[in-house]
Structures are given as structure tokens and as C-alpha cells.
Design an enzyme around this catalytic site. Structure first.
Site, PDB file in Angstrom:
ATOM      1  N   CYS A   2       0.998  -1.230   0.150  1.00  0.00           N
ATOM      2  CA  CYS A   2      -0.013   0.053   0.025  1.00  0.00           C
ATOM      3  C   CYS A   2       0.782   1.154   0.104  1.00  0.00           C
ATOM      4  CB  CYS A   2      -1.163   0.045   1.271  1.00  0.00           C
ATOM      5  SG  CYS A   2      -1.626  -1.564   1.537  1.00  0.00           S
ATOM      6  N   ARG A  27       1.457   1.691  -8.887  1.00  0.00           N
ATOM      7  CA  ARG A  27       1.400   0.547  -8.131  1.00  0.00           C
ATOM      8  C   ARG A  27       0.347  -0.214  -7.876  1.00  0.00           C
ATOM      9  NH1 ARG A  27       5.272   0.781  -3.981  1.00  0.00           N
ATOM     10  NH2 ARG A  27       3.605   0.334  -2.435  1.00  0.00           N
ATOM     11  N   TRP A  80      -3.854  -1.787  -0.847  1.00  0.00           N
ATOM     12  CA  TRP A  80      -3.757  -2.890  -1.829  1.00  0.00           C
ATOM     13  C   TRP A  80      -4.282  -4.013  -0.815  1.00  0.00           C
ATOM     14  CZ3 TRP A  80      -2.551  -5.023  -6.496  1.00  0.00           C
ATOM     15  CH2 TRP A  80      -2.035  -6.460  -6.522  1.00  0.00           C
ATOM     16  N   ASN A 106       0.912   0.068   6.343  1.00  0.00           N
ATOM     17  CA  ASN A 106       1.436  -0.744   5.299  1.00  0.00           C
ATOM     18  C   ASN A 106       2.099  -2.084   5.929  1.00  0.00           C
ATOM     19  OD1 ASN A 106       0.824   1.149   3.516  1.00  0.00           O
ATOM     20  ND2 ASN A 106       2.727   1.271   2.754  1.00  0.00           N
ATOM     21  N   GLY A 107       1.822  -3.194   5.538  1.00  0.00           N
ATOM     22  CA  GLY A 107       2.525  -4.334   6.053  1.00  0.00           C
ATOM     23  C   GLY A 107       1.634  -5.460   6.524  1.00  0.00           C
ATOM     24  N   GLU A 490      10.461 -22.699 -15.063  1.00  0.00           N
ATOM     25  CA  GLU A 490      10.384 -21.444 -14.646  1.00  0.00           C
ATOM     26  C   GLU A 490      11.733 -20.418 -15.316  1.00  0.00           C
ATOM     27  OE1 GLU A 490       7.971 -19.472 -14.451  1.00  0.00           O
ATOM     28  OE2 GLU A 490       8.642 -17.438 -13.410  1.00  0.00           O
ATOM     29  N   LYS A 494      11.507 -17.428 -18.000  1.00  0.00           N
ATOM     30  CA  LYS A 494      11.914 -16.064 -17.499  1.00  0.00           C
ATOM     31  C   LYS A 494      12.946 -15.422 -18.613  1.00  0.00           C
ATOM     32  CE  LYS A 494       9.987 -15.331 -15.069  1.00  0.00           C
ATOM     33  NZ  LYS A 494       8.489 -15.006 -15.056  1.00  0.00           N
ATOM     34  N   GLU A 497      11.255 -14.826 -22.030  1.00  0.00           N
ATOM     35  CA  GLU A 497      10.176 -13.717 -21.916  1.00  0.00           C
ATOM     36  C   GLU A 497      11.015 -12.564 -21.966  1.00  0.00           C
ATOM     37  OE1 GLU A 497       6.513 -14.268 -18.854  1.00  0.00           O
ATOM     38  OE2 GLU A 497       8.530 -14.335 -17.994  1.00  0.00           O
ATOM     39  N   HIS A 513      17.043 -38.599 -25.040  1.00  0.00           N
ATOM     40  CA  HIS A 513      16.029 -38.953 -25.925  1.00  0.00           C
ATOM     41  C   HIS A 513      15.696 -37.825 -26.909  1.00  0.00           C
ATOM     42  CE1 HIS A 513      15.337 -42.499 -23.750  1.00  0.00           C
ATOM     43  NE2 HIS A 513      15.162 -41.756 -22.659  1.00  0.00           N
ATOM     44  N   LYS A 612       0.557  -8.397 -18.908  1.00  0.00           N
ATOM     45  CA  LYS A 612       0.678  -8.787 -17.619  1.00  0.00           C
ATOM     46  C   LYS A 612      -0.233  -9.610 -17.189  1.00  0.00           C
ATOM     47  CE  LYS A 612       2.742  -8.816 -13.547  1.00  0.00           C
ATOM     48  NZ  LYS A 612       3.715  -9.701 -13.248  1.00  0.00           N
TER      49      LYS A 612
HETATM   50  C1  G6P Z   1       0.729 -13.571 -18.202  1.00  0.00           C
HETATM   51  C2  G6P Z   1       1.914 -13.191 -17.451  1.00  0.00           C
HETATM   52  C3  G6P Z   1       2.595 -14.247 -16.794  1.00  0.00           C
HETATM   53  C4  G6P Z   1       1.467 -14.763 -15.731  1.00  0.00           C
HETATM   54  C5  G6P Z   1       0.687 -15.473 -16.702  1.00  0.00           C
HETATM   55  C6  G6P Z   1      -0.643 -16.117 -15.589  1.00  0.00           C
HETATM   56  O1  G6P Z   1       1.108 -14.583 -19.371  1.00  0.00           O
HETATM   57  O2  G6P Z   1       2.770 -12.201 -18.290  1.00  0.00           O
HETATM   58  O3  G6P Z   1       3.599 -13.609 -16.045  1.00  0.00           O
HETATM   59  O4  G6P Z   1       2.417 -15.914 -15.358  1.00  0.00           O
HETATM   60  O5  G6P Z   1      -0.158 -14.443 -17.436  1.00  0.00           O
HETATM   61  O6  G6P Z   1      -1.018 -15.075 -14.859  1.00  0.00           O
HETATM   62  P1  G6P Z   1      -1.725 -15.051 -13.521  1.00  0.00           P
HETATM   63  O7  G6P Z   1      -2.228 -13.795 -13.213  1.00  0.00           O
HETATM   64  O8  G6P Z   1      -3.005 -16.046 -13.726  1.00  0.00           O
HETATM   65  O9  G6P Z   1      -0.993 -15.628 -12.556  1.00  0.00           O
END
Ligand code: G6P
Length: 617
Positions: A2, A27, A80, A106-107, A490, A494, A497, A513, A612
Site C-alpha cells: 500500500c 503501483r 492494496w 502498510n505491512g 520457470e 524467464k 520472456e 532422448h 501482465k
Molecule cells: C501472463 C503473464 C505471466 C503470468 C500469466 C498467468 O502470461 O505475463 O507472468 O504468469 O499471465 O497470470 P496469472 O495472473 O494468472 O498468474
């Protein structure tokens, strides 16, 4: 998380407070509020939704530019949601019982349930579901008991009772010239201006007003007046600290001084993981109060079906290993877009675990509805309180990552893993597979993770150098076994992406394989090596790729000396139980991807073609 802004001085306070909150809007937030003193009275105005709504409510009284009236002191907040859905009642500031003390926070107050129960026993009534409201009541109790009526002492006493993370702004109707701030594990700065003084959770909120700031350290409090600021430690002893001059522009300030949001968010991982774990791990027990699954329900589950997309899906793959190992329930993991169309075997004995940072991903949402339609009980692991998935799931386990702005998800993944472990341990305990002593042991190991993450982030220059030497790679392979394989998915995502380098994750045993045909002189291979029982097998795999010319970056724990002789470079992470290792070992992979992308000159925070939150099919 927040946002907090506070001001006391000779200028109209409301334009400063609302202007400051506006600077924090990027934010994300779900409600906003302000408390201020005028004519001896304390007023609170707060609204769910956009800041605009709060501003309009204030404009009716104070004019278009909010400078009417005589308001010269106030505290303001954008929320938030963490405890309790977004609503007018849950938004900050929160008031004490008499309405004389207002608090923004906040926190996370980790022991708020205990405090709330004891305050309720003393007759205090609560009007919100938040953890913050206990703080307002506690401060007032100490304030009332103090003959000197000293707000700062009341705040210090309260700090001795609350556990968890907090940045606080506290205003009291009895003293129209003073407000108090305090912090622990949640950022808060004091701004020193010519016409008054400020507090802010983030520098951008006050940058247009002052560039002289005092950074409050943990367990410090400050008393702010128009003509000066007094900082004290937890025992009330004066702290003498020189202000720092901030020469960042607004854009740099929004990123906390880092070059990109992604780097800022990786640095928030220790805090995010702590906030996700600590409130649920109290006195060695795993407490998931919001989850309604009891022992009979847990015994009846015949299958866990995990559904998610992207990074959240990769957290789901780790969950499969963890839940199967601990709770001994078969787990299937599907990407949401496949699950919803494959006529899955789901029934009333299925627990569907839906993982989503945003809580709004359309495929995940549709897949959850499909699971429900077939009779499954649904449990969502979600970062955004009150999001669509959170609202529709039977149970919700919130991650406490806070808003993520960089498109590439980082801290959300670490916290999804933290939540997944909590769920696995809880299911295991409910099924009688984990006794109290074992729970306490795991609890201790989990609570050590944030500090280990701190060290990994501090050691990042090793990865920066390695990335600078290898950013021209055409193709990178991530190879692992067991949880290291889940994690490799993952790491690979990363890198592709944000750097646009082709990359694949492979299970070590699967190499021969197919993928090994692609290994040639100079091919880059990244290997997480955190699974001790599988280490010899992985060393065998590394020898196979090295024999064909690969360059290998290993990610291994401190005491795993063996891998030095087979890898070209090794990044060390603190020793950790193999089951929990992914929470730590993902961070070097995120950092590596980041530095490769920076070296390539890519737009790290906004990679091409990606969004996002994907709310279309
Ligand atoms: C999009 C974002 C990813 C995320 C995915 C799932 O592809 O770019 O970073 O992992 O959606 O999003 P979610 O909000 O459901 O975790």
C-alpha cells in the site's frame, strides 16, 4: 504494497496528500483514504475504488484544488487489500474506539488475531476485517493510560506488542500540530521541507515537495511537527541521522532507485515471502485460518487437480512434487487452456487448486468454473484480494507479494511456492502424516528462507558477470531432475520472456532422448543442482553435455562441493532442505535472465508481445 503519505506544515495539506497518493497510483490499489485535523476535530474520508472518488468527495467541501478550509496536517493511504476485501470499511485510515486516533498502515500484523481476540474480550468493537484496526485500539489504550498523554510513547508501547511488518502514520485529535510515524520491515521515509515535513512509503510521493529525506530504520519512530522532526529508537532514545539528498527523477524513484521494476520486485522477494509465511507459521504450527478444509475433507480427497497459466503453472508443477511427497495425494497439473477442453476426470472428491497472480486470467477462471461444474471443491492461491478468481473459489490462500508491475513475474512466483508449501504441509497434517514436532521443524526451515534470499540478492554480481559473457547465446537449455526440473521450467520461461533467446527446460534423464542432439561447442546449459539424492545422476548429465562442448552454469547449495569440477561456473545459494530449494534457486535464474536481457538492450519491464494480465482467450 500500500501507499502512505503524511504532512504537517503551513501549506494546505489536502492537495499535498492527494497529490502524493496520485504519485503512488502506478503501483495499483483498490481504495484510498485520508485523515486530517481541522478546528480541533479529526475527520476521515475514505472510498473504495479510484483515487478520483476520494478526491471528488473532498472537493465538495474544500474546492476544486482542495485548498479551502484550514487543513494543515493529515495522513493518507492507498490500500492494496490483504486482510479483508476492498471496501469503504476496510480502507485506511482506521480509527480508535473513541475516534480520536487515526492510523494508516502498510505491512502485515502477524499476531493480529490474538490481539483482536484479547481486545474484543476487553469490549472493543471492530468495524473492519483488517489487521490494522488493532493498532489504532492499542495505541489509544496506551495513550489513555499515560498521564502525560504522549502519542509517541503510546506508539512505541504498541510497537512492543505487535509482530510482523509495518509502516505506520498516526494522527491524534488532541494535538493538531503533531503526527507520529514508525516502521519495521516495511519502507517509510521522512521528508524534510521548508514549509513543513512529510512521511511517505515511497519517495515519488513527496519528490515534488522535497529532496531531503531521512530513511527510518527498523523499529524507529518519528514525531513530526511543522518546524522539525524527532527520530527515536524503540526505547525512545534520540536517533541522530543526517538527511540524504535524493537526486533521482520521478521515474527512477518509482523503481526505488533500481533501473527496472523487475529488479525492484526481485529485491522485494524476501519481504514478500516473509509476509506470505510468517503470519501463518505461529509457534511452530501451520495455521491456514481462511481454509475451511478439515480432517474429514482432507481424508476424502482422492486427487488434487492444479490449474494455472504461465509462471503460476510452473509453481503448480512444484506443488505436485510437494503435495504428493508430503500429503500422499495424487496430483495432476494442467495449463488452464488445456484443462478446460480435455474432458478431465474431476469429481466431488477432487480438490482443484487454482493458482493465479492477478486472479483475473481468463483461461484460469474458465477452467476453475469447469472444475466446479464437475463437482470439485476449489481452492485459489491468488495475489490480488477480491479478484474474480478469489471471489469465486471455495477457499482462498492469498500470497502477499504486493503489486507486481514488471510483466515478467518474479516475487509472485516465490510467494506462490511459499503458499504451495503451506498447503502441502497443512494437507499432510490434516491427513495425519505430519506431527507437531515435524511441523515445527518445517516451520523453522520455511522462516529461514527470507534471510537466505537476502544473501542471494546481495551476491548477484556473480550472475551479472556470467550474463555479460554469455548474453549472445542463441539457445539456452535448463536441465534439472525432480524439483530442479520443475524449477528449470520457470528459469527457462524467464529467460525467453525478457531476452528473446530460445530456451528449453528438460528433465535430466530425458536429455538423451532428443535434446542432446542440439548440444554443440559453446551451447549454454543452466543446471539447478539442489536435489541431493539426484545429484550423481545430474553430474552424469553435465558430463554428457560438457563432452559435447557445452558451457555449464550450476546453481548449487554452499555445501555441495562436488559440482565445482563439472561446471564452468557455480552460483551458490545457502544450504536449504531440497524440498524448499525452489523458493531460493529461482532467484538466481531470474537475476540471470534479467542481466542477459539488460546486456541485450531489451525492454526488461515490458517485453514485446506479452501482457501482465491475460483476460482474453
Ligand atoms: C501472463 C503473464 C505471466 C503470468 C500469466 C498467468 O502470461 O505475463 O507472468 O504468469 O499471465 O497470470 P496469472 O495472473 O494468472 O498468474
Amino acid at each position: 504494497m500500500c501507499g502512505i503519505v503524511g504532512y504537517v506544515g503551513s501549506e494546505p495539506a489536502l492537495p499535498i496528500l492527494i497529490g502524493g497518493l496520485r504519485r503512488l497510483e502506478y503501483r495499483g490499489y483498490d481504495s484510498a483514504g485520508v485523515a486530517y485535523l481541522e478546528g480541533g476535530g479529526l475527520s476521515v474520508v475514505k472510498r473504495k475504488g479510484r483515487l478520483q472518488r476520494l478526491e471528488e468527495a473532498l472537493q465538495r467541501q474544500y474546492g476544486e484544488d482542495l485548498s479551502g478550509g484550514s487543513v494543515r496536517i493529515g495522513i493518507a493511504h492507498t490500500r492494496w487489500a490483504t486482510h479483508g476485501a476492498p471496501s469503504d470499511e476496510n480502507s485506511h485510515p482506521h480509527l480508535s474506539a473513541s475516534g480520536r486516533i487515526a492510523v494508516v498502515h502498510n505491512g502485515i500484523i502477524e499476531n493480529y488475531m490474538e490481539l483482536r481476540a484479547s481486545l474484543s474480550g476487553l469490549g472493543y468493537a471492530f468495524v473492519s476485517e483488517t489487521d490494522t484496526e488493532v493498532v489504532a485500539h492499542l495505541i489509544e489504550r496506551h495513550y489513555d493510560a499515560d498521564a502525560k498523554k504522549d502519542l509517541l510513547s503510546a506508539v512505541l508501547r504498541t510497537m512492543g506488542e505487535i509482530e510482523g511488518s509495518y509502516a505506520l502514520g498516526v494522527l491524534c485529535a488532541d494535538d493538531p500540530g503533531t503526527f507520529v510515524a514508525a516502521r519495521k520491515d516495511s519502507p517509510l521515509v521522512v521528508g524534510l521541507g521548508t514549509n513543513g515535513n512529510f512521511i511517505a512509503s515511497d519517495i515519488p510521493a513527496i519528490l515534488s515537495r522535497t529532496r531531503e529525506v531521512l530513511i527510518l530504520e527498523d523499529r524507529e519512530a518519528a514525531c513530526l511537527r511543522a518546524d522539525g522532526v524527532r527520530v527515536v529508537d524503540a526505547l525512545g532514545r534520540p536517533v541522530d541521522r543526517a538527511p540524504m539528498h535524493v537526486d533521482w527523477d520521478v521515474e527512477a524513484a518509482e523503481k526505488g532507485g533500481y533501473e527496472h521494476f523487475m529488479m525492484k520486485e526481485m529485491h522485494e522477494e524476501p519481504r514478500a515471502v516473509r509476509d506470505t509465511l510468517a503470519p501463518r507459521l505461529r509457534d511452530g504450527a501451520i495455521r491456514l485460518d481462511a481454509i475451511t478444509i478439515d480432517a474429514a475433507d482432507a481424508a476424502a480427497i482422492s486427487k488434487v487437480q492444479i490449474i494455472a497459466c504461465g509462471t503460476a503453472y510452473h509453481a503448480g508443477v512444484v506443488a505436485k512434487y510437494a503435495i504428493e511427497r508430503l500429503a500422499r495425494i495424487p496430483v495432476e497439473v494442467d495449463v488452464a487452456s488445456e484443462f478446460r477442453y480435455r474432458d478431465p476426470l474431476v469429481d466431488a472428491r477432487t480438490l482443484a487448486v487454482v493458482i493465479s497472480q492477478s486472479g483475473e486470467t481468463l483461461d484460469t477462471m474458465a477452467a476453475m468454473r469447469e472444475a466446479k461444474r464437475r463437482g470439485a471443491r476449489t481452492l485459489a492461491i491468488v495475489n490480488v484480494v477480491g479478484s474474480s478468481i478469489a471471489r469465486e473459489a471455495d477457499d482462498v490462500l492469498y500470497t502477499m507479494a504486493g503489486p507486481e508491475i514488471a510483466v515478467a513475474s518474479t516475487k509472485a512466483y516465490n510467494t506462490q511456492l511459499a503458499a504451495v508449501y503451506l498447503l502441502a504441509f497443512r494437507l499432510a497434517a490434516l491427513r495425519g502424516l505430519l506431527d507437531e514436532a515435524a511441523c515445527a521443524g518445517w516451520s523453522e526451515r520455511l522462516l529461514a528462507l527470507p534471510e537466505a534470499l537476502d544473501r542471494i540478492l546481495a551476491d548477484r554480481s556473480v550472475l551479472q558477470r556470467f550474463a555479460a559473457e554469455h548474453f549472445n547465446a542463441r539457445s539456452v537449455f535448463f536441465i534439472g531432475r525432480g524439483l530442479d526440473y520443475a524449477l528449470s521450467m520457470e528459469g527457462s520461461l524467464k529467460l525467453k520472456e525478457i531476452s528473446y533467446i530460445h530456451s528449453e527446460a528438460y528433465a535430466g534423464g530425458e536429455l538423451k532422448h532428443g535434446t542432446i542432439a542440439l548440444i554443440e561447442e559453446g551451447t549454454l546449459v543452466v543446471c539447478p543442482l539442489t536435489q541431493a539424492p539426484l545429484l550423481e545422476k545430474m553430474i552424469g548429465n553435465i558430463r554428457e553435455v560438457k563432452a559435447r562442448g557445452a558451457v555449464v552454469l550450476g546453481i548449487a547449495t554452499d555445501s555441495c562441493a562436488k559440482v565445482d569440477e563439472v561446471c564452468d561456473a557455480v552460483f551458490r545459494i545457502p544450504d536449504v532442505d531440497p524440498l524448499l530449494a525452489p523458493v531460493l534457486a529461482v532467484t538466481p535464474m531470474q537475476l540471470f535472465a534479467y542481466y542477459v536481457a539488460v546486456n541485450k538492450g531489451c525492454d526488461v519491464d515490458k517485453p514485446r508481445n506479452l501482457a501482465k494480465s491475460v483476460t482474453v482467450e
